[in-house]
Design a protein around this motif. Structure first.
Motif, short mmCIF file in Angstrom:
data_model
loop_
_atom_site.label_atom_id
_atom_site.label_comp_id
_atom_site.label_asym_id
_atom_site.label_seq_id
_atom_site.Cartn_x
_atom_site.Cartn_y
_atom_site.Cartn_z
N ARG A 275 109.22 14.47 -23.49
CA ARG A 275 110.41 13.52 -23.48
C ARG A 275 111.41 14.04 -24.15
NH1 ARG A 275 111.30 6.93 -23.71
NH2 ARG A 275 113.60 7.23 -25.21
N ALA A 276 112.51 14.22 -23.87
CA ALA A 276 113.61 14.61 -24.41
C ALA A 276 114.85 13.43 -24.24
CB ALA A 276 114.14 16.14 -23.89
N SER A 277 115.47 13.07 -25.16
CA SER A 277 116.42 12.14 -24.91
C SER A 277 117.77 12.35 -25.74
CB SER A 277 115.86 10.78 -25.83
OG SER A 277 114.43 10.24 -25.23
N PRO A 278 118.59 13.23 -24.96
CA PRO A 278 119.70 13.55 -25.68
C PRO A 278 120.80 12.23 -25.82
CG PRO A 278 119.65 14.13 -23.26
CD PRO A 278 118.22 13.63 -23.61
N HIS A 279 121.33 12.19 -26.97
CA HIS A 279 122.25 11.39 -27.44
C HIS A 279 123.58 11.67 -27.41
CE1 HIS A 279 123.06 7.20 -27.76
NE2 HIS A 279 122.13 6.82 -28.48
N TYR A 280 124.61 10.86 -27.74
CA TYR A 280 125.91 11.28 -27.86
C TYR A 280 126.32 12.19 -28.88
CZ TYR A 280 126.00 7.25 -30.88
OH TYR A 280 125.85 6.66 -32.24
N PHE A 281 125.68 12.34 -29.85
CA PHE A 281 125.80 13.28 -30.94
C PHE A 281 125.30 14.68 -30.87
CE2 PHE A 281 122.03 10.71 -32.02
CZ PHE A 281 120.89 11.35 -31.89
N ASN A 282 124.60 14.89 -29.69
CA ASN A 282 124.00 16.15 -29.48
C ASN A 282 125.25 16.87 -28.64
OD1 ASN A 282 121.08 14.54 -28.70
ND2 ASN A 282 121.06 16.50 -29.76
N THR A 283 125.19 18.29 -28.76
CA THR A 283 126.30 19.09 -28.31
C THR A 283 125.66 19.89 -26.85
OG1 THR A 283 125.44 21.06 -29.59
CG2 THR A 283 127.23 19.27 -30.65
N GLU A 284 126.70 20.24 -26.02
CA GLU A 284 126.30 21.28 -25.06
C GLU A 284 125.58 22.47 -25.36
OE1 GLU A 284 129.45 18.68 -23.65
OE2 GLU A 284 129.18 19.91 -25.57
#
Length: 300
Positions: A275-284
């Motif tokens: 499970r990966a859960s990208p959030h708003y602080f992650n970058t492209e």
């Protein structure tokens, strides 16, 4: 509490701890548990749900807004309309959705909603909150009471406190409660709509990249997907994939059948997923590097 034969209607993707509560109600009071199958898209089948909610012995509809082990977002608003139509109590577990998307109890028409502080809200572990519609208070009774939830009036009687605070306990972490408030205010300051757009874009980018990889199977299903991205590599355990990614500086988790949506995993023939859960602080750039690393691991 329930009376013998009263029905709890739920979905296959509900969290394991919720099922434990349903089974406890069955063993303690004789409640009947009805698990509505998914439709072809992967979400709860609304036609079958209508049939079960319409049953005269149905007392409660209880579903998870989004499962822990997949990107599905259940059609919670449509479920709410059915519950309202047949005058059935509706409990929504929004632990995975609060903090990553708009959650409006009036639109959802839920009577009760639970949420965790430590997930997409990014609050402290051990915190959360409960919403209860005021009109439902007269049919609900806390399972555990102390003098925060009730007032002792004599040696043989007590009175419930008014409002949902009767469900609170005297002992709690003041620091955790403050941390939860800070996390909520932080998310509101950023704007829930802004967060929703950002996590949607990042999760779509990640999911699109993974779909193109040989040896990687994306395990997200549903008409509407969340920022939870899950996948597996046939022939390699989810835990081994997690460890390989951690060696590369990428933090993901494992959602397993015995610790999450057990019924859903069993019906889909899955033991565990990454499970990966990208959030708003992650970058492209971080998302792209994650895809590259998963590609490396799959080739190895």
């Amino acid at each position: 509490r329930f009376f013998p034969g009263e029905r709890i209607v739920t979905s296959a993707s509900d969290y394991g701890s919720n099922f434990v509560g349903y089974i406890q109600a069955h063993k303690r009071w004789g409640a009947e548990i009805i698990v509505v199958p998914d439709d072809q898209s992967g979400q709860i089948d609304l036609d079958l749900l209508r049939t079960e909610v319409a049953h005269p012995r149905t007392r409660l509809v209880s579903i998870g807004h989004a499962p822990t082990g997949g990107g599905l977002i259940q059609p919670a608003e449509a479920v709410g309309k059915l519950a309202r139509e047949f005058n059935v109590l509706y409990l929504l577990d929004a632990c995975q959705t609060v903090g990553q998307m708009e959650v409006n109890v009036e639109k959802l028409q839920c009577d009760m909603l639970t949420a965790s502080g430590r997930k997409f809200l990014r609050g402290p572990r051990g915190t959360g909150f409960l919403y209860i519609r005021g009109s439902c208070m007269n049919v609900l009774e806390p399972q555990l009471l102390d003098q925060t939830g009730a007032k002792l009036v004599s040696e043989s009687d007590f009175e419930l406190r008014s409002g949902a605070r009767c469900f609170e306990q005297f002992e709690y972490s003041f620091g955790g409660k403050v941390g939860l408030a800070v996390a909520i205010n932080y998310a509101l300051g950023l704007g829930i709509s802004n967060i929703a757009k950002r996590v949607k874009a990042l999760s779509v980018r990640l999911r699109t990249g993974l779909v193109e990889l040989d040896g990687v199977e994306v395990t997200d299903f549903g008409m509407n997907l969340s920022a939870i991205v899950t996948f597996c590599m046939p022939g390699k355990s989810a835990q081994a994939v997690r460890e390989d990614l951690l060696d590369r500086g990428i933090e993901v988790s494992v959602s397993a059948a015995d610790g999450g949506s057990c019924t859903w995993f069993q019906r889909r023939g899955l033991a565990a997923v990454v499970r990966a859960s990208p959030h708003y602080f992650n970058t492209e750039e971080e998302i792209d590097r994650c895809v590259e690393c998963i590609h490396e691991i799959s080739k190895a």
